[in-house]
Design an enzyme around this catalytic site. Structure first.
Site, PDB file in Angstrom:
ATOM      1  N   MET F   1       0.824  -1.195   0.000  1.00 25.62           N
ATOM      2  CA  MET F   1       0.000   0.000   0.000  1.00 25.62           C
ATOM      3  C   MET F   1       0.856   1.241   0.000  1.00 25.62           C
ATOM      4  O   MET F   1       0.765   2.024   0.928  1.00 25.62           O
ATOM      5  CB  MET F   1      -0.867   0.060   1.263  1.00 25.62           C
ATOM      6  CG  MET F   1      -1.149  -1.231   1.897  1.00 25.62           C
ATOM      7  SD  MET F   1      -2.899  -1.518   1.747  1.00 25.62           S
ATOM      8  CE  MET F   1      -2.848  -3.189   1.175  1.00 25.62           C
ATOM      9  N   PRO F   2       1.668   1.397  -0.991  1.00 23.00           N
ATOM     10  CA  PRO F   2       2.523   2.584  -0.889  1.00 23.00           C
ATOM     11  C   PRO F   2       1.774   3.879  -1.246  1.00 23.00           C
ATOM     12  O   PRO F   2       0.802   3.857  -1.992  1.00 23.00           O
ATOM     13  CB  PRO F   2       3.622   2.324  -1.925  1.00 23.00           C
ATOM     14  CG  PRO F   2       3.462   0.909  -2.366  1.00 23.00           C
ATOM     15  CD  PRO F   2       2.027   0.547  -2.118  1.00 23.00           C
TER      16      PRO F   2
END
Lengths: 67, 67, 67, 67, 67, 67
Positions: F1-2
């Protein structure tokens, strides 16, 4: 209502130095922009050396190559 | 596609409280702006007391001086 | 002393919706963490659609390809 | 003079992977925008799983519910 | 290699005041932490009044209610 | 989940260049960290030249003094 975020490498910044940064930035905003210190927040982030890059290299590597 | 960054002082925020913040902020964005929760990200930063300043002082010092 | 940064795409968010977000986030922090609203700051950043990417595409392009 | 902040979940990112991210992002900015690598800074923030939310849930919970 | 982000309300900050903030913050980091000014970056974000909240209210509303 | 935030000076970055940055950063995170592109967000902030400082000077002034 300023908010200031200061990011520096994590290299032994002391509690006294942090207090100096907080006091100094707040005084600057009061002097230049007449801000109210009571609503001026300063947040210091200390970043591990491996997590900071400049010149395409991690900081430690970058420094070694400086003349 | 909202991204929300919550910065609080590091003072024993529990896993349950963090989950409540994440759920609450996401629900707010769904309700007010009709955002899709699946693309709503929330990041909580816990900041050491020495690293947060207000009123020109580190938080702990600032609190002592409050009436 | 929380600071909250909300980033959303710039798509006609109204002044009333912004006020709702500010009120809602602040109430959440008061309720969950017992924070003082007077030192709780909320900053909303509206980001142009061309400047937000997800799935490797600008948002407008990404949305077109969703089923 | 770009500054890039990369936020990822803290899940064992190695020093080598961080160096690859730093090198890759810097090369991208040089290639696309002709930026000077010497003034290009990259800061990687690793976020604890409890502190990252998506879909209204902490990441670990969110992942469990994915099909 | 510090990076400093200063967020203030958008209320007619002049080019001269911005230059003073940049010079002042940089000098502070040089004095307190012996940082190299050439790798010290300062970014000023001016935030519309409607987009900044404190005390659960947009700034303009908050100010009206102050005694 | 950058989540990736790219800050550059506002100097005529085109829509195509922004799309290239979004695609490139996302591909990098997929390649190096095996991230899911669908949960990878990239936000580009364009900063006015007066609002970016380096070496204690606004960028335009800093550049003039470079040899």
């Amino acid at each position: 209502m300023p908010y200031v975020n200061i990011q520096v490498t994590r290299e032994g910044v002391t509690r006294e130095q942090k207090a100096e940064l907080i006091a100094g930035v707040t005084a600057l905003l009061v002097r230049v922009l007449h801000k109210n210190p009571a609503t001026t927040h300063v947040v210091i982030d200390e970043i591990d050396l491996d997590n900071w890059g400049v010149g395409g290299l991690p900081v430690a590597e970058f420094r070694k190559r400086q003349p």
